[in-house]
Design a protein around this motif. Structure first.
Motif, PDB file in Angstrom:
ATOM      1  N   ILE A 268      22.079  66.785  51.080  1.00 30.80           N
ATOM      2  CA  ILE A 268      22.735  67.838  51.856  1.00 30.80           C
ATOM      3  C   ILE A 268      21.931  69.123  51.660  1.00 30.80           C
ATOM      4  CG2 ILE A 268      24.879  69.104  52.262  1.00 30.80           C
ATOM      5  CD1 ILE A 268      25.200  66.058  52.591  1.00 30.80           C
TER       6      ILE A 268
ATOM      7  N   ASP B 193      24.069  72.639  54.611  1.00 31.19           N
ATOM      8  CA  ASP B 193      25.484  73.022  54.643  1.00 31.19           C
ATOM      9  C   ASP B 193      25.866  73.697  53.325  1.00 31.19           C
ATOM     10  OD1 ASP B 193      28.195  73.299  55.028  1.00 31.19           O
ATOM     11  OD2 ASP B 193      28.470  71.273  55.828  1.00 31.19           O
TER      12      ASP B 193
ATOM     13  N   TYR C 138      29.703  73.565  52.238  1.00 34.31           N
ATOM     14  CA  TYR C 138      30.088  72.245  51.727  1.00 34.31           C
ATOM     15  C   TYR C 138      29.505  72.036  50.327  1.00 34.31           C
ATOM     16  CZ  TYR C 138      30.571  67.118  51.643  1.00 34.31           C
ATOM     17  OH  TYR C 138      30.882  65.821  51.305  1.00 34.31           O
ATOM     18  N   THR C 139      28.243  72.393  50.151  1.00 37.21           N
ATOM     19  CA  THR C 139      27.573  72.241  48.863  1.00 37.21           C
ATOM     20  C   THR C 139      28.290  73.049  47.785  1.00 37.21           C
ATOM     21  OG1 THR C 139      25.446  71.808  49.922  1.00 37.21           O
ATOM     22  CG2 THR C 139      25.379  72.562  47.642  1.00 37.21           C
TER      23      THR C 139
ATOM     24  N   GLU D 203      24.958  63.187  48.415  1.00 35.00           N
ATOM     25  CA  GLU D 203      26.224  62.533  48.728  1.00 35.00           C
ATOM     26  C   GLU D 203      25.933  61.060  48.950  1.00 35.00           C
ATOM     27  OE1 GLU D 203      29.708  63.705  51.686  1.00 35.00           O
ATOM     28  OE2 GLU D 203      28.001  62.828  52.739  1.00 35.00           O
TER      29      GLU D 203
END
Length: 148
Positions: A102, A105, A108-109, A134
């Protein structure tokens, strides 16, 4: 200038020595402990991750539902930059899944790292907090067999 060059050379030698110690001494010891004591303290926080290249690493993880999250602090994450099948040994259970990095983002991270690394200082810049991996769990094996 001479002292700067000497200091830089010593720093490079020290970092290289630490990397070699981790690769040849610390990581194999942790891996053995995870295998021999799947209910031990270390195994509750650390899993064995086998990358597509066959390299095996003990890494901290967060397992939520059908996802496993890992923070990569070194360049090994490039092995799954374009995705890839990985094997995991989590508390004595063998799993496999598809890993993806990832990179695009940050919200989200940060959200995942808040749970994965809750004691990390909040003032650390994102680039020092590692790269988020992920893994979508695809297969769980409970039968005895060779380790990943």
């Amino acid at each position: 200038m001479k002292w700067l060059a000497i200091s830089l050379a010593l720093l490079i030698a020290l970092l290289g020595g630490l990397a070699l110690y981790g690769h040849f001494i610390a990581n194999p010891r942790v891996a053995q402990e995870i295998r021999s004591a799947p209910d031990g303290t270390r195994a509750r926080e650390t899993m064995l991750l086998t990358l597509p290249s066959g390299r095996e690493l003990p890494v901290n993880y967060l397992h939520e539902g059908d996802r496993v999250f890992v923070g990569a602090d070194g360049p090994w994450w490039r092995d799954v930059r374009d995705g890839g099948q990985v094997a995991m040994l989590i508390r004595g259970q063998k799993l496999s899944g598809n890993a993806r990095v990832i990179l695009d983002d940050p919200t989200y991270t940060r959200d995942v790292f808040a749970r994965l690394r809750p004691t990390a200082p909040s003032w650390l810049p994102d680039w020092l907090n590692g790269t988020l991996i992920e893994i979508e769990v695809m297969d769980i094996s409970t039968e005895p067999g060779p380790e990943p």
